[in-house]
Design an enzyme around this catalytic site. Structure first.
Site, mmCIF file in Angstrom:
data_model
loop_
_atom_site.group_PDB
_atom_site.id
_atom_site.type_symbol
_atom_site.label_atom_id
_atom_site.label_comp_id
_atom_site.label_asym_id
_atom_site.label_seq_id
_atom_site.Cartn_x
_atom_site.Cartn_y
_atom_site.Cartn_z
ATOM 1 C CB CYS A 165 -1.198 0.065 1.094
ATOM 2 S SG CYS A 165 -2.265 0.926 0.826
ATOM 3 C CG HIS B 282 -3.336 -3.541 3.448
ATOM 4 N ND1 HIS B 282 -2.157 -3.109 3.922
ATOM 5 C CD2 HIS B 282 -4.107 -2.287 2.877
ATOM 6 C CE1 HIS B 282 -2.318 -1.814 4.170
ATOM 7 N NE2 HIS B 282 -3.302 -1.606 3.473
ATOM 8 C CD GLU C 10 -0.870 -6.179 5.170
ATOM 9 O OE1 GLU C 10 -0.393 -6.532 4.047
ATOM 10 O OE2 GLU C 10 -0.998 -5.039 5.802
HETATM 11 N N1 GLN Z 1 -2.155 6.858 2.922
HETATM 12 C C1 GLN Z 1 -2.216 5.983 1.794
HETATM 13 C C2 GLN Z 1 -3.465 6.110 1.055
HETATM 14 O O1 GLN Z 1 -4.467 6.376 1.783
HETATM 15 C C3 GLN Z 1 -1.736 4.448 2.049
HETATM 16 C C4 GLN Z 1 -2.805 3.792 2.863
HETATM 17 C C5 GLN Z 1 -2.104 2.747 3.366
HETATM 18 O O2 GLN Z 1 -1.047 2.254 3.149
HETATM 19 N N2 GLN Z 1 -3.194 1.886 3.903
HETATM 20 O O3 GLN Z 1 -3.741 5.737 -0.092
#
Ligand code: GLN
Length: 534
Positions: A380, A507, A509
């Site tokens: 992300c 994500h 994970e």
């Molecule tokens: N802050 C970034 C976004 O909103 C990444 C979010 C995250 O890593 N979960 O796109």
């Protein structure tokens, strides 16, 4: 009909109640019983989405986009089922539902009260998840005696009247502290917390005792006597060196058979735990070690990257290596320079995160991995950092020099799309939950995912790769290997000329399981292992 196991906690928090509930789930599932788990949190937040990782650890995301307590992650890993919005109930959610109903006149002018309106709503939320299950396990957050927890305890007390006492098991997880000066384990706090439960009308059926040392039988007899349970319904949960040993240890004490018998479930199946045991054996027989830098903002908080840590562990066990995590605060990278804090690691992982603080350090970490051929896995925000590094230092796009990630002035290569800005929800809508991702044939991701063309992965983010830069970054050597087809959004980037450099907008994970490590984590660790021997 569905049977119910309610798990409460006594004496102190952090007893591993979640792991106990999850382990009961594993044991039931491994007897062939259909099981689901629900977490009931007495706090007033409607969900965990707005909670600071410093206070509450990671936010776990389900397929349907619920932002939940991290215990749901344990449940999914232990019972290997996909949970959803309904598996997480908070006091905030219950209250807001009751208040909404009150506003639209559903209570016909009656006085709306904790009992019966809140307690009924809690019971409804339990019944909703129970459908289609043989057993539903419900864990009540907090500790018996907390003011906030009372409506929940009252609701589960009433619940046995509703479904029949024989269909309910109350399982109380408690601490048996060791007093070093006396050289003794003490049962008194347990007696008190069981008394507290009984005061509100709940007589536990099972007591699970957390302790540093084994309980002798006279201690069990004492607990049995004072707490009105039989000694054979007292189980021990000793400190284990891995949470994944807990189901095995409880199974050895016969907890699974005890529960089934007590709930009147006719089940003659043996518990199928061979693969789980093999997993533990593989875990115990590892010598070689890889060191992974985890570059984040909450590295001092044990639970802030819980699912990432678990996913790394699953992958390492699969690859027959141990994984040592070198926690690196992003701001340290900025202050000391990447070389000085990252040198010598076998892999670099930049996990998700929010806000502009520490962003530069993450970009530097991605750059360091790229330049030095160190396996890199960006999750992300970690992918976004990699894209910004690439835009600045390989594609040489001057416009990528801003690193502001706050709404209003995002970095041009990773931006907020116009359609998101119209909805004012903490600065733009988030993409939450599972979305399909189409993989590019021949890419590392494609190979990792066993050459399937489409996968489903969970998201929690606002910003997106800016498609206006796709061609320029592509021409400079950044391969786009995953796309969300419906909106043509970039989901995965790779650098083909690098040993293993993968950034994902989702994500992964959250979908790793002990016996089924996530393919990308698996191959990231494999690459770290190869790099080590090169
Ligand atoms: N802050 C970034 C976004 O909103 C990444 C979010 C995250 O890593 N979960 O796109």
């Amino acid at each position: 009909m569905t049977k119910f196991i309610f798990v409460t906690g006594g004496v102190v928090s952090s007893l591993g109640k979640g792991i106990t509930a999850a382990s009961l789930g594993t044991l039931m599932k491994r007897r062939g019983v259909r099981v689901s788990i629900i977490k009931m949190d007495p706090y007033l937040n409607v969900d965990a989405g707005t909670m600071n990782p410093f206070q509450h650890g990671e936010v776990f995301v389900t397929d349907d986009g619920a932002e939940t307590d991290l215990d749901l992650g344990h449940y999914e890993r232990f019972i290997d089922e996909r949970l959803s919005y309904n598996n997480s109930v908070t006091a905030g959610k219950v209250y807001s539902e009751v208040i909404n109903k009150e506003r639209i006149g559903r209570y016909n002018g009656g006085t709306v009260q904790v009992i019966p309106h809140i307690t009924n709503e809690i019971q409804e939320s339990i019944l909703r998840v129970a459908q289609g299950q043989d057993i539903l396990i419900a864990e009540i957050g907090g500790t018996v005696g907390d003011i906030e927890g009372q409506p929940f305890l009252e609701a589960i007390r009433q619940f046995s009247g509703r479904v029949g006492r024989a269909n309910v098991v109350y399982c109380h997880v408690t601490l048996i502290p060791y007093i070093a000066a006396a050289g003794e384990l003490k049962t008194k706090p347990t007696q008190h917390s069981v008394n507290e439960l009984r005061r509100i009308g709940i007589q536990p059926d099972i007591i699970v005792c957390r302790s540093q040392f084994p309980l002798q039988s006279d201690m069990k007899d004492k607990i049995a006597l004072f707490c009105s349970v039989s000694s054979d319904s007292i189980f021990q949960a000793l400190d284990e060196d891995t949470i994944y040993s807990v189901p095995i240890s409880l199974q050895k004490q016969g907890l699974d058979s005890y529960l089934l018998k007590r709930l009147g479930i006719d089940n003659k199946a043996d518990s199928q735990l061979d693969d789980w045991m093999e997993f533990l054996e593989r875990r115990a027989n590892r010598e070689e070690e890889v060191e992974i830098a985890l570059v984040g903002k909450y590295t001092s908080i044990k639970d802030a990257y819980l699912s990432v840590n678990e996913a790394l562990t699953h992958a390492a066990i699969h690859n027959g290596v141990k994984v040592r995590i070198r926690p690196i605060e992003t701001e340290e990278v900025e202050e000391k320079g990447a070389e000085n804090v990252l040198a010598g690691v076998d892999g670099i992982l930049v996990p998700g995160g929010f806000g502009s603080r520490g962003m530069e350090g993450k970009i530097m970490a991605a750059g360091y991995a790229r330049e030095n051929g160190i396996p890199y896995f960006g999750l992300c925000l970690g992918m976004q950092a990699a894209v910004i590094d690439f835009a600045r230092n390989v594609a040489r796009l001057a416009s990528a020099n801003s690193s502001e990630m706050d709404p209003g002035t995002p970095n041009p290569v990773v931006h907020m799309m116009e359609e998101q800005k119209s909805v004012d929800c903490l600065g733009g809508t988030m993409r939450l939950g599972a979305y399909p991702c189409k993989l590019k044939e021949g890419s590392k991701a494609y190979r990792s995912y066993s050459e399937t063309s489409e996968v489903l992965e969970r998201h929690r983010h606002r910003y997106e790769f800016n498609n206006a830069y796709r061609e320029r970054l592509g021409a400079a050597g950044l391969d786009i290997t995953g796309i969300y087809p419906e909106k043509d959004l970039v989901e995965i980037v790779e650098i083909p000329s690098h040993p293993w450099f993968v950034g994902v907008q989702f994500h992964p994970e959250f979908l790793s399981r002990p016996l089924r490590p996530h393919p990308l984590f698996r191959d990231f660790i494999a690459a770290a292992k190869v790099g080590k021997t090169r």
